[in-house]
Design an enzyme around this catalytic site. Sequence first.
Site, PDB file in Angstrom:
ATOM      1  N   THR A  89      13.007 -13.786  -4.809  1.00 26.89           N
ATOM      2  CA  THR A  89      12.492 -14.934  -5.554  1.00 26.89           C
ATOM      3  C   THR A  89      13.597 -15.987  -5.578  1.00 26.89           C
ATOM      4  O   THR A  89      14.742 -15.710  -5.197  1.00 26.89           O
ATOM      5  CB  THR A  89      12.106 -14.554  -7.009  1.00 26.89           C
ATOM      6  OG1 THR A  89      13.297 -14.181  -7.719  1.00 26.89           O
ATOM      7  CG2 THR A  89      11.123 -13.407  -7.046  1.00 26.89           C
TER       8      THR A  89
ATOM      9  N   VAL B  81      21.239  -9.554  -7.678  1.00 29.00           N
ATOM     10  CA  VAL B  81      21.508 -10.874  -8.260  1.00 29.00           C
ATOM     11  C   VAL B  81      21.765 -11.847  -7.105  1.00 29.00           C
ATOM     12  O   VAL B  81      22.555 -11.574  -6.201  1.00 29.00           O
ATOM     13  CB  VAL B  81      22.748 -10.824  -9.190  1.00 29.00           C
ATOM     14  CG1 VAL B  81      23.042 -12.212  -9.744  1.00 29.00           C
ATOM     15  CG2 VAL B  81      22.539  -9.818 -10.308  1.00 29.00           C
ATOM     16  N   LYS B  82      21.041 -12.971  -7.164  1.00 29.22           N
ATOM     17  CA  LYS B  82      21.165 -13.950  -6.084  1.00 29.22           C
ATOM     18  C   LYS B  82      22.087 -15.073  -6.534  1.00 29.22           C
ATOM     19  O   LYS B  82      21.871 -15.679  -7.601  1.00 29.22           O
ATOM     20  CB  LYS B  82      19.776 -14.515  -5.800  1.00 29.22           C
ATOM     21  CG  LYS B  82      19.458 -14.740  -4.345  1.00 29.22           C
ATOM     22  CD  LYS B  82      17.982 -15.095  -4.245  1.00 29.22           C
ATOM     23  CE  LYS B  82      17.632 -15.607  -2.886  1.00 29.22           C
ATOM     24  NZ  LYS B  82      16.280 -16.171  -2.872  1.00 29.22           N
ATOM     25  N   VAL B  83      23.116 -15.350  -5.733  1.00 27.56           N
ATOM     26  CA  VAL B  83      24.060 -16.426  -6.071  1.00 27.56           C
ATOM     27  C   VAL B  83      24.183 -17.358  -4.868  1.00 27.56           C
ATOM     28  O   VAL B  83      24.057 -16.914  -3.724  1.00 27.56           O
ATOM     29  CB  VAL B  83      25.464 -15.867  -6.453  1.00 27.56           C
ATOM     30  CG1 VAL B  83      25.387 -14.947  -7.666  1.00 27.56           C
ATOM     31  CG2 VAL B  83      26.121 -15.145  -5.286  1.00 27.56           C
TER      32      VAL B  83
ATOM     33  N   ALA C  67      16.792 -11.851  -7.875  1.00 29.36           N
ATOM     34  CA  ALA C  67      16.562 -12.819  -8.950  1.00 29.36           C
ATOM     35  C   ALA C  67      17.780 -13.738  -8.973  1.00 29.36           C
ATOM     36  O   ALA C  67      18.919 -13.266  -8.995  1.00 29.36           O
ATOM     37  CB  ALA C  67      16.391 -12.102 -10.283  1.00 29.36           C
TER      38      ALA C  67
END
Length: 217
Positions: free
Chosen positions: A27, A82-84, A56
């Site tokens: 997402t 975790v998307k960074v 996310a």
Amino acid sequence: MKFFVDTADTAAIRELADLGMVDGVTTNPSLIMKAGRDILEVTKEICDMIEGPVSAEVVATEAKAMISEGKKLAKIAPNIAVKVPLTWDGLTACKALTSEGHMVNVTLCFSAAQAILAAKAGATFVSPFLGRLDDINLDGVQLIEDIRTIYDNYDFKTEILAASIRSVNHITDVARIGADVATVPPAVLKAMVAHPLTDKGLDAFLKDWAKTGQKIL
Ligand code: E4P
């Protein structure tokens, strides 16, 4: 090759998951906006549905705040990645979060140099954006090929997650190169089945079958 679906539309995810096509989900803030749902609530629903990684994305731009957001998102479920973003702050957050055992997907990758930095920062996944490169007449598929070569040269463990996929050809191109994952919008994944000769052949078989007057059941 793993398929992730690139959406926060839970009905679309469920339909494809029931077919066994979904190894994970990605997402981003735009997809959350499109779904019109609360990020924590919809992400939890997706994590309950899918065993594989569910990305996310943080929205802070400074490392410390990214780490705090990342930790909050990671609490949703054990399968959160975790998307960074691929910035120095994002790489700092990546290092910190992976050191604590969280999966991290470093996103918005547009060059091989950036992909090297993501691997050095310990990223679980790096997301090169094919479609957005093609949009400005650069070669997205070539980028995946370059990253595959470089990661293989140095045995980097970061998985290449081909993102911003817009067509069926993108999927077959990145599969040929050896991308570990393709994250695909549901409509593009469904379009993979289509071939005019399949439709034509099926039509001819059914017409001939009708002429036999037989039934199987
Ligand atoms: C997924 O991780 C990316 O955010 C997504 O594939 C971007 O796709 P787009 O370029 O079509 O928005």
